[in-house]
Design a protein around this motif. Structure first.
Motif, PDB file in Angstrom:
ATOM      1  N   ARG A 219      87.723  31.101 109.598  1.00  0.00           N
ATOM      2  CA  ARG A 219      87.212  30.629 108.319  1.00  0.00           C
ATOM      3  C   ARG A 219      85.701  30.436 108.356  1.00  0.00           C
ATOM      4  NH1 ARG A 219      92.407  26.618 107.325  1.00  0.00           N
ATOM      5  NH2 ARG A 219      93.708  28.220 106.348  1.00  0.00           N
ATOM      6  N   ALA A 220      85.180  30.019 109.495  1.00  0.00           N
ATOM      7  CA  ALA A 220      83.736  29.855 109.623  1.00  0.00           C
ATOM      8  C   ALA A 220      83.020  31.207 109.578  1.00  0.00           C
ATOM      9  CB  ALA A 220      83.404  29.117 110.917  1.00  0.00           C
ATOM     10  N   LEU A 221      83.638  32.223 110.173  1.00  0.00           N
ATOM     11  CA  LEU A 221      83.033  33.555 110.208  1.00  0.00           C
ATOM     12  C   LEU A 221      83.240  34.318 108.906  1.00  0.00           C
ATOM     13  CD1 LEU A 221      84.189  34.669 113.762  1.00  0.00           C
ATOM     14  CD2 LEU A 221      81.814  34.409 113.051  1.00  0.00           C
ATOM     15  N   GLY A 222      84.377  34.082 108.252  1.00  0.00           N
ATOM     16  CA  GLY A 222      84.760  34.874 107.096  1.00  0.00           C
ATOM     17  C   GLY A 222      85.463  36.154 107.515  1.00  0.00           C
ATOM     18  N   ALA A 223      86.217  36.724 106.589  1.00  0.00           N
ATOM     19  CA  ALA A 223      87.005  37.912 106.910  1.00  0.00           C
ATOM     20  C   ALA A 223      86.128  39.063 107.403  1.00  0.00           C
ATOM     21  CB  ALA A 223      87.798  38.347 105.682  1.00  0.00           C
ATOM     22  N   GLY A 225      83.157  38.911 108.713  1.00  0.00           N
ATOM     23  CA  GLY A 225      82.558  38.574 110.000  1.00  0.00           C
ATOM     24  C   GLY A 225      83.504  38.792 111.156  1.00  0.00           C
ATOM     25  N   VAL A 226      84.786  38.503 110.959  1.00  0.00           N
ATOM     26  CA  VAL A 226      85.774  38.741 112.011  1.00  0.00           C
ATOM     27  C   VAL A 226      85.874  40.228 112.312  1.00  0.00           C
ATOM     28  CG1 VAL A 226      88.237  38.657 112.556  1.00  0.00           C
ATOM     29  CG2 VAL A 226      87.121  36.656 111.566  1.00  0.00           C
ATOM     30  N   ILE A 227      86.002  41.030 111.280  1.00  0.00           N
ATOM     31  CA  ILE A 227      86.189  42.469 111.483  1.00  0.00           C
ATOM     32  C   ILE A 227      84.941  43.108 112.083  1.00  0.00           C
ATOM     33  CG2 ILE A 227      86.704  44.645 110.323  1.00  0.00           C
ATOM     34  CD1 ILE A 227      89.057  42.564 110.632  1.00  0.00           C
ATOM     35  N   GLU A 228      83.779  42.575 111.779  1.00  0.00           N
ATOM     36  CA  GLU A 228      82.546  43.117 112.358  1.00  0.00           C
ATOM     37  C   GLU A 228      82.451  42.871 113.861  1.00  0.00           C
ATOM     38  OE1 GLU A 228      79.495  41.394 109.948  1.00  0.00           O
ATOM     39  OE2 GLU A 228      79.602  42.990 108.428  1.00  0.00           O
ATOM     40  N   ARG A 229      83.272  41.993 114.401  1.00  0.00           N
ATOM     41  CA  ARG A 229      83.302  41.775 115.854  1.00  0.00           C
ATOM     42  C   ARG A 229      84.038  42.888 116.593  1.00  0.00           C
ATOM     43  NH1 ARG A 229      82.417  35.922 116.944  1.00  0.00           N
ATOM     44  NH2 ARG A 229      83.697  36.041 118.834  1.00  0.00           N
ATOM     45  N   ILE A 230      84.855  43.662 115.864  1.00  0.00           N
ATOM     46  CA  ILE A 230      85.537  44.791 116.482  1.00  0.00           C
ATOM     47  C   ILE A 230      84.525  45.914 116.688  1.00  0.00           C
ATOM     48  CG2 ILE A 230      87.352  46.522 116.164  1.00  0.00           C
ATOM     49  CD1 ILE A 230      88.835  44.464 114.431  1.00  0.00           C
ATOM     50  N   PRO A 231      84.468  46.514 117.869  1.00  0.00           N
ATOM     51  CA  PRO A 231      83.452  47.532 118.131  1.00  0.00           C
ATOM     52  C   PRO A 231      83.467  48.658 117.103  1.00  0.00           C
ATOM     53  CG  PRO A 231      84.539  46.896 120.168  1.00  0.00           C
ATOM     54  CD  PRO A 231      85.291  46.235 119.062  1.00  0.00           C
ATOM     55  N   ALA A 232      82.280  49.062 116.698  1.00  0.00           N
ATOM     56  CA  ALA A 232      82.141  50.147 115.723  1.00  0.00           C
ATOM     57  C   ALA A 232      82.820  51.402 116.245  1.00  0.00           C
ATOM     58  CB  ALA A 232      80.664  50.412 115.447  1.00  0.00           C
ATOM     59  N   VAL A 266      94.346  36.619 105.167  1.00  0.00           N
ATOM     60  CA  VAL A 266      94.829  37.780 105.920  1.00  0.00           C
ATOM     61  C   VAL A 266      94.543  39.061 105.150  1.00  0.00           C
ATOM     62  CG1 VAL A 266      96.900  38.936 106.790  1.00  0.00           C
ATOM     63  CG2 VAL A 266      96.568  36.493 107.203  1.00  0.00           C
ATOM     64  N   LEU A 267      94.807  39.045 103.860  1.00  0.00           N
ATOM     65  CA  LEU A 267      94.594  40.244 103.056  1.00  0.00           C
ATOM     66  C   LEU A 267      93.142  40.705 103.121  1.00  0.00           C
ATOM     67  CD1 LEU A 267      96.633  41.844 101.284  1.00  0.00           C
ATOM     68  CD2 LEU A 267      95.460  40.863  99.314  1.00  0.00           C
ATOM     69  N   GLU A 268      92.205  39.763 103.065  1.00  0.00           N
ATOM     70  CA  GLU A 268      90.792  40.138 103.086  1.00  0.00           C
ATOM     71  C   GLU A 268      90.373  40.681 104.449  1.00  0.00           C
ATOM     72  OE1 GLU A 268      88.856  36.651 101.573  1.00  0.00           O
ATOM     73  OE2 GLU A 268      89.716  36.930  99.571  1.00  0.00           O
ATOM     74  N   MET A 269      90.968  40.168 105.532  1.00  0.00           N
ATOM     75  CA  MET A 269      90.694  40.759 106.843  1.00  0.00           C
ATOM     76  C   MET A 269      91.210  42.189 106.897  1.00  0.00           C
ATOM     77  SD  MET A 269      91.162  37.889 109.835  1.00  0.00           S
ATOM     78  CE  MET A 269      92.673  37.116 109.260  1.00  0.00           C
ATOM     79  N   LEU A 270      92.406  42.414 106.389  1.00  0.00           N
ATOM     80  CA  LEU A 270      92.991  43.749 106.434  1.00  0.00           C
ATOM     81  C   LEU A 270      92.219  44.731 105.557  1.00  0.00           C
ATOM     82  CD1 LEU A 270      96.795  42.831 106.379  1.00  0.00           C
ATOM     83  CD2 LEU A 270      95.361  43.396 108.359  1.00  0.00           C
ATOM     84  N   GLN A 271      91.752  44.267 104.413  1.00  0.00           N
ATOM     85  CA  GLN A 271      90.967  45.151 103.549  1.00  0.00           C
ATOM     86  C   GLN A 271      89.628  45.497 104.204  1.00  0.00           C
ATOM     87  OE1 GLN A 271      90.096  43.724  99.532  1.00  0.00           O
ATOM     88  NE2 GLN A 271      90.249  45.829  98.795  1.00  0.00           N
ATOM     89  N   LEU A 273      89.071  45.587 107.378  1.00  0.00           N
ATOM     90  CA  LEU A 273      89.387  46.484 108.491  1.00  0.00           C
ATOM     91  C   LEU A 273      89.556  47.922 107.994  1.00  0.00           C
ATOM     92  CD1 LEU A 273      90.187  46.691 111.557  1.00  0.00           C
ATOM     93  CD2 LEU A 273      92.556  46.617 110.746  1.00  0.00           C
ATOM     94  N   ALA A 274      90.319  48.093 106.913  1.00  0.00           N
ATOM     95  CA  ALA A 274      90.572  49.436 106.396  1.00  0.00           C
ATOM     96  C   ALA A 274      89.289  50.123 105.952  1.00  0.00           C
ATOM     97  CB  ALA A 274      91.566  49.359 105.237  1.00  0.00           C
ATOM     98  N   ARG A 275      88.336  49.349 105.464  1.00  0.00           N
ATOM     99  CA  ARG A 275      87.070  49.927 105.014  1.00  0.00           C
ATOM    100  C   ARG A 275      86.175  50.333 106.174  1.00  0.00           C
ATOM    101  NH1 ARG A 275      85.953  45.381 100.287  1.00  0.00           N
ATOM    102  NH2 ARG A 275      87.115  46.435  98.607  1.00  0.00           N
ATOM    103  N   ARG A 276      86.340  49.680 107.326  1.00  0.00           N
ATOM    104  CA  ARG A 276      85.407  49.858 108.439  1.00  0.00           C
ATOM    105  C   ARG A 276      85.978  50.700 109.581  1.00  0.00           C
ATOM    106  NH1 ARG A 276      80.906  47.123 110.851  1.00  0.00           N
ATOM    107  NH2 ARG A 276      81.109  46.872 113.104  1.00  0.00           N
ATOM    108  N   HIS A 277      87.304  50.722 109.720  1.00  0.00           N
ATOM    109  CA  HIS A 277      87.917  51.350 110.892  1.00  0.00           C
ATOM    110  C   HIS A 277      89.090  52.248 110.508  1.00  0.00           C
ATOM    111  CE1 HIS A 277      85.783  49.054 114.022  1.00  0.00           C
ATOM    112  NE2 HIS A 277      85.845  48.048 113.171  1.00  0.00           N
ATOM    113  N   GLU A 278      89.379  53.196 111.381  1.00  0.00           N
ATOM    114  CA  GLU A 278      90.607  53.972 111.267  1.00  0.00           C
ATOM    115  C   GLU A 278      91.773  53.127 111.777  1.00  0.00           C
ATOM    116  OE1 GLU A 278      92.789  58.006 113.002  1.00  0.00           O
ATOM    117  OE2 GLU A 278      90.776  57.451 113.713  1.00  0.00           O
ATOM    118  N   VAL A 279      92.791  52.944 110.956  1.00  0.00           N
ATOM    119  CA  VAL A 279      93.992  52.208 111.359  1.00  0.00           C
ATOM    120  C   VAL A 279      95.026  53.230 111.804  1.00  0.00           C
ATOM    121  CG1 VAL A 279      95.832  50.650 110.615  1.00  0.00           C
ATOM    122  CG2 VAL A 279      93.490  50.325 109.767  1.00  0.00           C
ATOM    123  N   VAL A 280      95.508  53.094 113.053  1.00  0.00           N
ATOM    124  CA  VAL A 280      96.387  54.118 113.630  1.00  0.00           C
ATOM    125  C   VAL A 280      97.835  53.682 113.731  1.00  0.00           C
ATOM    126  CG1 VAL A 280      94.495  55.182 114.921  1.00  0.00           C
ATOM    127  CG2 VAL A 280      95.859  53.364 115.999  1.00  0.00           C
ATOM    128  N   GLY A 281      98.112  52.398 113.511  1.00  0.00           N
ATOM    129  CA  GLY A 281      99.487  51.928 113.593  1.00  0.00           C
ATOM    130  C   GLY A 281      99.576  50.473 113.184  1.00  0.00           C
TER     131      GLY A 281
END
Length: 322
Positions: A219-223, A225-232, A266-271, A273-281
């Motif tokens: 919550r402190a990072l925001g959705a 911000g969390v996804i941006e921690r995943i390597p590009a 959760v929905l905002e994290m998933l959205q 993620l989908a905008r920034r990364h390829e989801v494979v499973g």
């Protein structure tokens, strides 16, 4: 014409017909999968350490998913001003992996065979558990298919190495994943309160490449911000334990933990993620419907999956193959 199917044919209300996932076509022959998404049930709960019942999760989530299958061509979202999951996105339900009672190894092997068949067909695998141990064969199916990063949304770290010789229970899947050479890292979000994993498990997780965040830290990072921690550039596999949500909205699970996420977090994290990364499973686990007589936990699970699939294919470009 308005582009949906209300003008003719059957009305096909949610309570009518066979409960495949989203009322999508059923494909019994796993060698003949021709789709963008294939849904596999994994009704296995021998790995539980407390309350069983997640074996009925796939059936409950499928039935709940009919609520979102009114027969029109996709689902319009006025906030995003777009229609998700139009008729050109091919989703099929391939039924359940065969579960052999008391035989974890054989049951897990059958789950792996289902995911392997989906990947061989070039479709996106969506696995509905079952307890969280079903993630183990799901990840095993990705061997030889390039590096992947895991995003786990969960109340529990699930990084237990071994307990009395057991290495494949529902407290161990992230440890087993981290051991795979093709798993390049894990982002574990929602981890909170008294955990089933001891401190040495947390130490091992961090040493093996895990980024661990609680609900409050998310919550402190925001959705975003969390996804941006995943390597590009990472190809991401998502494992979503329903107990990552607060039990006030998802009581139907074997190991509820208060203080969890609300739906839009959760929905905002998933959205993002989908905008920034390829989801494979994707796997969604630990829905145990008998603990929620309202059915709202299964409805939540179905709604999350369908929305997430909408985000994934919208990010890829509507009508484009995955």
């Amino acid at each position: 014409m308005t582009g949906h199917s209300y003008e003719g044919g059957r009305l096909n209300l949610p309570f009518v017909g066979i409960s495949t996932f989203g009322k999508r076509p059923y494909v019994e022959d796993w060698s003949r999968i021709d789709a963008d998404v294939a849904v596999l049930g994994a009704p296995f709960d021998f790995g539980t350490q407390f309350r069983a019942g997640a074996r009925f999760g796939p059936r409950a989530v499928r039935e709940a998913s009919t609520l979102f299958s009114f027969g029109h061509a996709g689902a319009y979202d006025h906030e995003d001003d777009c229609t998700y999951l139009g008729g050109d996105i091919r989703i099929v339900d391939i039924g359940d992996a065969d579960i052999v009672h008391t035989d974890t190894a054989k049951s897990h092997a059958n789950i792996k065979a289902g995911v392997t068949a989906i990947l061989a067909a070039g479709a996106l695998p969506v696995v509905i558990g079952g307890d969280h141990s079903v993630n183990i064969p799901c990840i095993e199916a990705f061997e030889g298919r390039g590096p992947i990063h895991l995003l786990q949304i969960d109340a529990h770290l699930d990084f237990v190495d071994e307990r009395h010789g057991v290495r494949t229970g529902h407290g161990s899947p992230m440890r087993r994943a981290a051991e795979k050479p093709y798993v390049t890292g894990l982002t574990q979000v929602g981890i909170r309160n008294v955990s089933s994993t001891a401190k040495d498990g947390y130490d091992a997780a961090r040493a093996m490449g895990s980024d661990i965040l609680s609900v409050r830290q998310m919550r402190a990072l925001g959705a975003k911000g969390v996804i941006e921690r995943i390597p590009a550039g990472a190809r991401v596999y998502v494992t979503l334990d329903i107990d990552g949500f607060c039990p006030s909205i998802a009581p139907g699970t074997g190991t509820p933990s208060h203080g969890g996420f609300l739906y839009y977090e959760v929905l905002e994290m998933l959205q993002a993620l989908a905008r920034r990364h390829e989801v494979v499973g994707i796997d969604l686990v630990e829905v145990a419907p008998d603990y929620d007589h309202t059915g709202s936990t299964a409805i939540l699970a179905a709604q999350v999956l369908l929305n997430f699939l909408g985000f994934i294919f919208h990010a890829r470009g509507v009508g484009m193959k995955g």
